[in-house]
Design a protein around this motif. Sequence first.
Motif, PDB file in Angstrom:
ATOM      1  N   PRO A   5       0.821  -1.203   0.000  1.00 60.54           N
ATOM      2  CA  PRO A   5       0.000   0.000   0.000  1.00 60.54           C
ATOM      3  C   PRO A   5       0.856   1.255   0.000  1.00 60.54           C
ATOM      4  O   PRO A   5       1.867   1.335   0.705  1.00 60.54           O
ATOM      5  CB  PRO A   5      -0.803  -0.115   1.298  1.00 60.54           C
ATOM      6  N   GLN A   6       0.469   2.200  -0.771  1.00 62.74           N
ATOM      7  CA  GLN A   6       1.176   3.474  -0.837  1.00 62.74           C
ATOM      8  C   GLN A   6       0.318   4.571  -0.231  1.00 62.74           C
ATOM      9  O   GLN A   6      -0.905   4.528  -0.277  1.00 62.74           O
ATOM     10  CB  GLN A   6       1.515   3.831  -2.302  1.00 62.74           C
ATOM     11  N   THR A   8      -0.196   7.349  -1.313  1.00 60.91           N
ATOM     12  CA  THR A   8      -0.922   8.127  -2.320  1.00 60.91           C
ATOM     13  C   THR A   8      -2.231   7.452  -2.729  1.00 60.91           C
ATOM     14  O   THR A   8      -3.032   8.050  -3.427  1.00 60.91           O
ATOM     15  CB  THR A   8      -0.048   8.319  -3.568  1.00 60.91           C
ATOM     16  N   ASP A   9      -2.436   6.181  -2.320  1.00 63.07           N
ATOM     17  CA  ASP A   9      -3.670   5.471  -2.659  1.00 63.07           C
ATOM     18  C   ASP A   9      -4.739   5.894  -1.673  1.00 63.07           C
ATOM     19  O   ASP A   9      -4.950   5.258  -0.645  1.00 63.07           O
ATOM     20  CB  ASP A   9      -3.456   3.961  -2.593  1.00 63.07           C
ATOM     21  N   ARG A  10      -5.410   6.971  -1.987  1.00 65.85           N
ATOM     22  CA  ARG A  10      -6.364   7.545  -1.042  1.00 65.85           C
ATOM     23  C   ARG A  10      -7.757   6.952  -1.228  1.00 65.85           C
ATOM     24  O   ARG A  10      -8.202   6.725  -2.338  1.00 65.85           O
ATOM     25  CB  ARG A  10      -6.425   9.068  -1.206  1.00 65.85           C
ATOM     26  N   THR A  50      -6.232   4.815   3.345  1.00 65.27           N
ATOM     27  CA  THR A  50      -5.380   4.124   2.385  1.00 65.27           C
ATOM     28  C   THR A  50      -5.754   2.649   2.364  1.00 65.27           C
ATOM     29  O   THR A  50      -6.549   2.187   3.195  1.00 65.27           O
ATOM     30  CB  THR A  50      -3.899   4.256   2.777  1.00 65.27           C
TER      31      THR A  50
END
Length: 239
Positions: A5-6, A8-10, A50
């Motif tokens: 998971p990053q 930025t993955d909102r 996230t």
Amino acid sequence: MRKKPQSTDRLRPVDLARAHGLSTQAVRNYEEAGILPAAARTPHGYRTYTPLHAGALRAFLALLPGHGHPTATAIMRAVNQDAPDEAFRLIDESHAQLLEDRRTLRDVEGALRDLAPDPAAPSEPAGTFIGPLARRLGIRPATLRAWEEAGLVRPGRDPRTGYRVYDEAAVRDARLAHQLRRGGHPLERIAPLIAHVHAAGGLAPLEAALTEWRDRLSARGRALLSGAAELDRHLRERG
């Protein structure tokens, strides 16, 4: 390989809610309870989640059937506080409780088998008094009186002498209490079972209740396994 998971993955609260059949308020409540990690906020104050939050939610929902809400909540709080050993301890306690419940069921089933009538054994005479019954069970009369005070056995009284008289049902209850006490069960755990015998109308109808009890324990064991697998996945995602 599972994608890490990053940040930025909102995800919006509604994204988590819809994916799991929950309300957005439920998702916010889970965050406030510490079940989910704290969410980031947009400049306007909106929560953003996230995939890591989604994994935490999946883990919690998978833990619920086997552990119940309080323990599942405590497990996820420990995980989010980077205290995995506390989470594992709580999981161990649930497994230990399931094992104890299985032992109780086994002892109850054994006690019922021991209560099955033996054609070769002499039967208790109708209207047995406390002394003969105590000798037959190998206990003291004071023990039978204690069981009566605890509500396990309900003897009648001889109308002329006032002595305790144990009819067939009272003898059965005394034998069942005796078997369970030999298995180490406290009086407060025996009383509900004997009440169940009375409600069922005897020992024979109790067999169906024992089957249902066994099925519930099996389902709980499967649920503990499923919850552990989902939690393990989430811990791996956390890194």
